[in-house]
Design an enzyme around this catalytic site. Structure first.
Site, mmCIF file in Angstrom:
data_model
loop_
_atom_site.group_PDB
_atom_site.id
_atom_site.type_symbol
_atom_site.label_atom_id
_atom_site.label_comp_id
_atom_site.label_asym_id
_atom_site.label_seq_id
_atom_site.Cartn_x
_atom_site.Cartn_y
_atom_site.Cartn_z
ATOM 1 N N HIS A 25 -5.795 22.934 -8.253
ATOM 2 C CA HIS A 25 -6.119 24.084 -7.406
ATOM 3 C C HIS A 25 -6.473 25.303 -8.253
ATOM 4 O O HIS A 25 -5.632 25.834 -8.964
ATOM 5 C CB HIS A 25 -4.892 24.398 -6.538
ATOM 6 C CG HIS A 25 -5.099 25.481 -5.549
ATOM 7 N ND1 HIS A 25 -4.303 26.604 -5.493
ATOM 8 C CD2 HIS A 25 -6.015 25.615 -4.554
ATOM 9 C CE1 HIS A 25 -4.695 27.379 -4.504
ATOM 10 N NE2 HIS A 25 -5.733 26.804 -3.914
ATOM 11 N N ARG A 26 -7.729 25.715 -8.197
ATOM 12 C CA ARG A 26 -8.258 26.818 -9.021
ATOM 13 C C ARG A 26 -8.135 26.478 -10.507
ATOM 14 O O ARG A 26 -7.897 27.360 -11.337
ATOM 15 C CB ARG A 26 -7.552 28.138 -8.693
ATOM 16 C CG ARG A 26 -7.459 28.438 -7.201
ATOM 17 C CD ARG A 26 -6.754 29.756 -6.904
ATOM 18 N NE ARG A 26 -6.409 29.837 -5.489
ATOM 19 C CZ ARG A 26 -5.676 30.781 -4.939
ATOM 20 N NH1 ARG A 26 -5.217 31.780 -5.687
ATOM 21 N NH2 ARG A 26 -5.393 30.779 -3.647
ATOM 22 N N GLU A 52 -10.535 21.998 -7.910
ATOM 23 C CA GLU A 52 -10.918 22.864 -6.783
ATOM 24 C C GLU A 52 -11.145 24.268 -7.312
ATOM 25 O O GLU A 52 -10.371 24.750 -8.149
ATOM 26 C CB GLU A 52 -9.793 22.867 -5.736
ATOM 27 C CG GLU A 52 -10.141 23.556 -4.430
ATOM 28 C CD GLU A 52 -9.749 25.021 -4.321
ATOM 29 O OE1 GLU A 52 -9.996 25.610 -3.275
ATOM 30 O OE2 GLU A 52 -9.207 25.587 -5.296
ATOM 31 N N ASP A 54 -13.055 28.416 -6.107
ATOM 32 C CA ASP A 54 -13.531 29.262 -5.009
ATOM 33 C C ASP A 54 -14.803 29.989 -5.429
ATOM 34 O O ASP A 54 -14.888 30.484 -6.553
ATOM 35 C CB ASP A 54 -12.472 30.315 -4.669
ATOM 36 C CG ASP A 54 -11.136 29.678 -4.354
ATOM 37 O OD1 ASP A 54 -11.025 29.047 -3.290
ATOM 38 O OD2 ASP A 54 -10.215 29.789 -5.192
ATOM 39 N N HIS A 67 -11.274 33.872 -6.278
ATOM 40 C CA HIS A 67 -10.651 33.582 -4.976
ATOM 41 C C HIS A 67 -10.674 34.758 -4.014
ATOM 42 O O HIS A 67 -11.053 34.633 -2.848
ATOM 43 C CB HIS A 67 -9.204 33.126 -5.182
ATOM 44 C CG HIS A 67 -8.496 32.870 -3.885
ATOM 45 N ND1 HIS A 67 -7.795 33.844 -3.212
ATOM 46 C CD2 HIS A 67 -8.408 31.751 -3.121
ATOM 47 C CE1 HIS A 67 -7.306 33.340 -2.097
ATOM 48 N NE2 HIS A 67 -7.655 32.068 -2.019
ATOM 49 N N GLU A 128 -15.062 25.389 -2.950
ATOM 50 C CA GLU A 128 -14.839 26.095 -1.680
ATOM 51 C C GLU A 128 -15.708 27.340 -1.616
ATOM 52 O O GLU A 128 -15.626 28.218 -2.490
ATOM 53 C CB GLU A 128 -13.363 26.493 -1.529
ATOM 54 C CG GLU A 128 -13.156 27.211 -0.202
ATOM 55 C CD GLU A 128 -11.765 27.773 0.027
ATOM 56 O OE1 GLU A 128 -10.833 27.447 -0.737
ATOM 57 O OE2 GLU A 128 -11.637 28.552 0.986
ATOM 58 N N LYS A 130 -16.167 30.690 0.008
ATOM 59 C CA LYS A 130 -15.319 31.636 0.748
ATOM 60 C C LYS A 130 -16.147 32.474 1.712
ATOM 61 O O LYS A 130 -17.164 33.062 1.317
ATOM 62 C CB LYS A 130 -14.619 32.570 -0.241
ATOM 63 C CG LYS A 130 -13.461 31.928 -0.983
ATOM 64 C CD LYS A 130 -12.265 31.749 -0.060
ATOM 65 C CE LYS A 130 -11.044 31.210 -0.755
ATOM 66 N NZ LYS A 130 -10.076 30.648 0.199
ATOM 67 N N ASP A 248 -1.264 23.420 -7.723
ATOM 68 C CA ASP A 248 -1.333 24.315 -8.889
ATOM 69 C C ASP A 248 -0.763 23.639 -10.129
ATOM 70 O O ASP A 248 -0.833 24.191 -11.216
ATOM 71 C CB ASP A 248 -0.503 25.585 -8.619
ATOM 72 C CG ASP A 248 -1.018 26.380 -7.438
ATOM 73 O OD1 ASP A 248 -2.249 26.466 -7.263
ATOM 74 O OD2 ASP A 248 -0.182 26.918 -6.675
#
Ligand code: G3P
Ligand code: CA
Length: 260
Positions: A25-26, A52, A54, A67, A128, A130, A248
């Protein structure tokens, strides 16, 4: 390896164990500043299957990897991303807030991001978008994905239904995902209309709706749950049969899955 069957393993071994994909995640955001190349590099090195990130648009319409709607939390600057030019964002330090060790990290552009994936096969990208993006706006990313030969290592997703529609219009061949934290009125009809490959719920929603995974699988859909960082939550997600866990802590999740 393709994201069509979501079967990637950095070591080249097929993920035929029935275990979920490890999705960073990120990036590996528990040990490096989120959404930076350092976090991406760490995720790749610890054996995540997918990263992943953003995407947001700058004032001059350039896709950047960040993000929040503002740069305040994750850089040394201030202000809304959509009020800053790409040149202004490029000047910001995106690592120092996390620790001295990462001073000098930048907010990657969409181009930096895709170049990273070209240089780090076979890890996959879960991108993703946003907020609201139009068809022409998403095209700058999806056209570059095509040019750089990354289409079979990428899934695009958004919470924003109109953005998912824009992604479908710009790049119908790219696998798509819809993110949800609440169940829409007619979820399965919406998934069919958007022709998504995956419906990605929050862990909170999945706990409230334990039959959701089976319902999605019954429709031929995948599901990747976010953002789970604790072994008890990973165990529940595995028991529910999810296809991917967004975390994370990809290094720990990789180790936890290996020890099962
Ligand atoms: O990919 C799912 C997850 O990242 C959605 O929430 O706020 O971390 O972007 P957020
Ligand atoms: Ca995200």
């Amino acid at each position: 390896m393709t994201t069509t069957d979501l079967d990637p393993r950095p070591d080249g071994q097929p993920a035929t164990t029935g275990l979920p994909l490890v999705i960073a995640h990120r990036g590996n955001s528990s040990v490096a500043p989120e959404n930076t190349l350092a976090a991406l590099e760490s995720a790749w090195r610890v054996g995540a299957d997918v990263i992943e990130i953003d995407l947001q648009l700058t004032a001059d319409g350039v896709a950047v990897v960040i993000h929040d709607e503002t740069v305040d939390r994750t850089t040394n600057g201030a202000g809304r991303v959509d009020r800053l030019t790409a040149a202004q964002v490029a000047d910001l330090d995106a690592g120092d807030w996390f620790s001295d060790h990462f001073g000098g990290q930048r907010v990657p552009t969409g181009e930096d991001l895709l170049a990273f994936f070209v240089a780090h096969p076979p890890i996959c990208l879960l991108a993703e978008f946003k907020g609201p993006w139009g068809t022409e706006e998403v095209r700058q990313v999806t056209d570059a994905v095509d040019l750089m030969g990354l289409a079979d290592r990428m899934v695009v997703q958004s919470f924003d239904v109109a953005t998912v529609e824009a992604l479908r219009a710009a790049a119908p061949e790219l696998p798509r995902g819809l993110l949800v934290d609440e169940l829409p009125e007619d979820l399965l009809a919406l998934c069919r209309e958007l022709r998504v490959m995956t419906l990605n719920p929050s862990g909170r929603l999945l706990r409230r709706e334990p039959d959701l995974v089976d319902a999605l699988h019954g429709e031929g859909l995948r599901t990747m749950v976010w953002t789970l960082d604790e072994p008890a939550h990973w165990a529940a997600a595995v028991a529910a049969g999810v296809d991917g866990i967004i975390t994370d802590r990809p290094d720990r999740l990789r180790g936890w899955l290996a020890a099962r």
